[in-house]
Design an enzyme around this catalytic site. Sequence first.
Site, PDB file in Angstrom:
ATOM      1  N   GLU A  50       0.865  -1.173   0.000  1.00  0.00           N
ATOM      2  CA  GLU A  50       0.000   0.000   0.000  1.00  0.00           C
ATOM      3  C   GLU A  50       0.905   1.227   0.000  1.00  0.00           C
ATOM      4  O   GLU A  50       1.685   1.445   0.922  1.00  0.00           O
ATOM      5  CB  GLU A  50      -0.886  -0.018   1.243  1.00  0.00           C
ATOM      6  CG  GLU A  50      -1.892   1.079   1.285  1.00  0.00           C
ATOM      7  CD  GLU A  50      -2.782   0.991   2.510  1.00  0.00           C
ATOM      8  OE1 GLU A  50      -3.675   1.831   2.632  1.00  0.00           O
ATOM      9  OE2 GLU A  50      -2.585   0.096   3.369  1.00  0.00           O
ATOM     10  N   ASP A  61      -4.555  10.830   9.893  1.00  0.00           N
ATOM     11  CA  ASP A  61      -3.431   9.939  10.123  1.00  0.00           C
ATOM     12  C   ASP A  61      -2.739  10.287  11.437  1.00  0.00           C
ATOM     13  O   ASP A  61      -2.804  11.417  11.908  1.00  0.00           O
ATOM     14  CB  ASP A  61      -2.430  10.027   8.967  1.00  0.00           C
ATOM     15  CG  ASP A  61      -2.983   9.427   7.692  1.00  0.00           C
ATOM     16  OD1 ASP A  61      -3.514   8.306   7.777  1.00  0.00           O
ATOM     17  OD2 ASP A  61      -2.891  10.064   6.639  1.00  0.00           O
TER      18      ASP A  61
END
Length: 122
Positions: A50, A61
Amino acid sequence: MTRPTPDRLTAALSHTDPALGVFLPAGFPAPGLDLEALQAFAAAGARVLEVGLPYSDPSLDGPAITTAYQHALRHGTRIADVLATVRRAAATTDAAVVVMTYYNPVYRYGVDYAKEVQVSQP
């Protein structure tokens, strides 16, 4: 190494044994070294790679990913670099390679652009 990533992803997820998936922001730890790291992960058994598209405001995040994104952006990583890394990783490994991004870049460049990226895999 010629199967398209959607086929690779289906194959990776169809195994009954656990699969290793690895996340790495493009351009981290440095431009060019991201590809080497992805290839090393695949060689070590990662079935899914990924690749994170560095974003200037990754509000969802955590601090490690945010710091890595900021580092990649400071070193000049752009969308074209991310796509080049993804293409090279798909061409040089047997892993499924996917892009992790917020919707904003897709919205900005258009859904057709995102589709083009999907079908541009070797």
